[in-house]
Design an enzyme around this catalytic site. Structure first.
Site, PDB file in Angstrom:
ATOM      1  CD  GLU A 144      -2.622   1.207   2.664  1.00 26.13           C
ATOM      2  OE1 GLU A 144      -3.046   0.096   3.061  1.00 26.13           O
ATOM      3  OE2 GLU A 144      -2.855   2.276   3.254  1.00 26.13           O
ATOM      4  CD  GLU A 149      -3.277   7.255   5.360  1.00 28.16           C
ATOM      5  OE1 GLU A 149      -4.237   6.559   5.710  1.00 28.16           O
ATOM      6  OE2 GLU A 149      -2.102   7.034   5.717  1.00 28.16           O
TER       7      GLU A 149
END
Length: 267
Positions: A144, A149
């Site tokens: 990932e 974020e």
């Protein structure tokens, strides 16, 4: 705005060079655009759903990370209008998660998005990549790459991270992460470009023109980043990373995406 985006896209279809004198990454890298969504449909159509040839959805509750939201493909949660993709988290804890899984993926290259983030306690916007092998080997073995974020209660800080398996236990996550903070500014106040430049033995993380992190195989327990990855955009509500909404969390909260562009390196 639409005319400007169309002209810019025409230029980018040729190529551009990553060679800023302050860039610590590979010098003189020439990139060619191979996939994009400018979110610029025929204005006569009005607000529309995301292009189904490029995007699909995760639907329903998402129990990982103790998140609270229910993902939908409803227009109130995900729509393309005014030249923007808008993903909206509502007070009823509905939101959206769109992805290119099964439609587009790529190994290596430059992945970038120009977007403006939502804010507020418990709001968790993300622009990230997941390995195509997720359905066969599972997570975190598939890998990932979190290009962006943000914890909504800290709207001036973004996180760039990768997740891969622990060498001792492939089912356990061994993440590497770094933050980048704006000074006297916030990511929800204006649009910024979030990007990675990814090669065989490195992943570089950028905010606008600033390279703030490089990750190499020596930084991780196992390098699982030599396979195709697909794109995900979502706004989660609650969860272990960001905490939970409070009475001070303003709803609705919308992530506005001006464009997504993916490049490959020219030999």
């Amino acid at each position: 705005m639409r005319l400007l985006k169309s002209i810019l896209l025409a230029v980018l279809l040729v190529s551009f060079s990553s060679c800023d004198e302050n860039d610590e990454g590979p010098k003189g890298t020439t990139w060619q655009l191979v996939w994009s969504d400018e979110f610029n449909p025929d204005p006569a159509l009005g607000p529309v759903a995301p292009d189904e040839s490029k995007w699909t959805y995760d639907i329903g509750p998402f129990n990982a990370n103790n998140e609270l939201q229910n993902y939908t493909n409803n227009p109130e949660n995900v729509i393309v209008e005014d030249g923007l993709l808008k993903i909206t988290a509502l007070e009823n804890f509905s939101s959206a998660r769109v992805k290119t899984q099964g439609l587009f993926s790529q190994t290596y290259g430059r992945f970038e998005a120009r977007l403006k983030t939502p804010y507020g306690p418990g709001i968790w916007p993300a622009f990230w990549l997941l390995g195509d092998s997720v359905d066969t080997v599972g997570w975190p073995e598939c890998g990932e790459i979190d290009i962006m974020e943000i914890k909504g209660q800290e709207p001036n800080i973004t996180y760039g991270s990768i997740h891969g398996p622990s060498s001792a236990n492939p089912q356990e996550d061994a993440p590497v992460s770094k933050t980048f903070a704006l000074i006297n500014d916030r990511f929800d106040a204006d649009f910024h470009i979030f990007a990675i430049e990814w090669g065989v033995d490195y992943i570089d993380f950028y905010i606008d023109e600033t390279l703030y992190q490089r990750i190499t195989p020596g930084d991780v327990e196992e390098w699982v980043f030599n396979e195709p990855f697909f794109i995900i955009l979502n706004v989660a509500i609650g969860g272990d990373f960001v905490g939970f909404p409070t009475s001070n969390t303003p709803f609705p909260q919308t992530m506005e995406v001006d464009y997504i562009r993916v490049y490959k390196e020219l030999n």
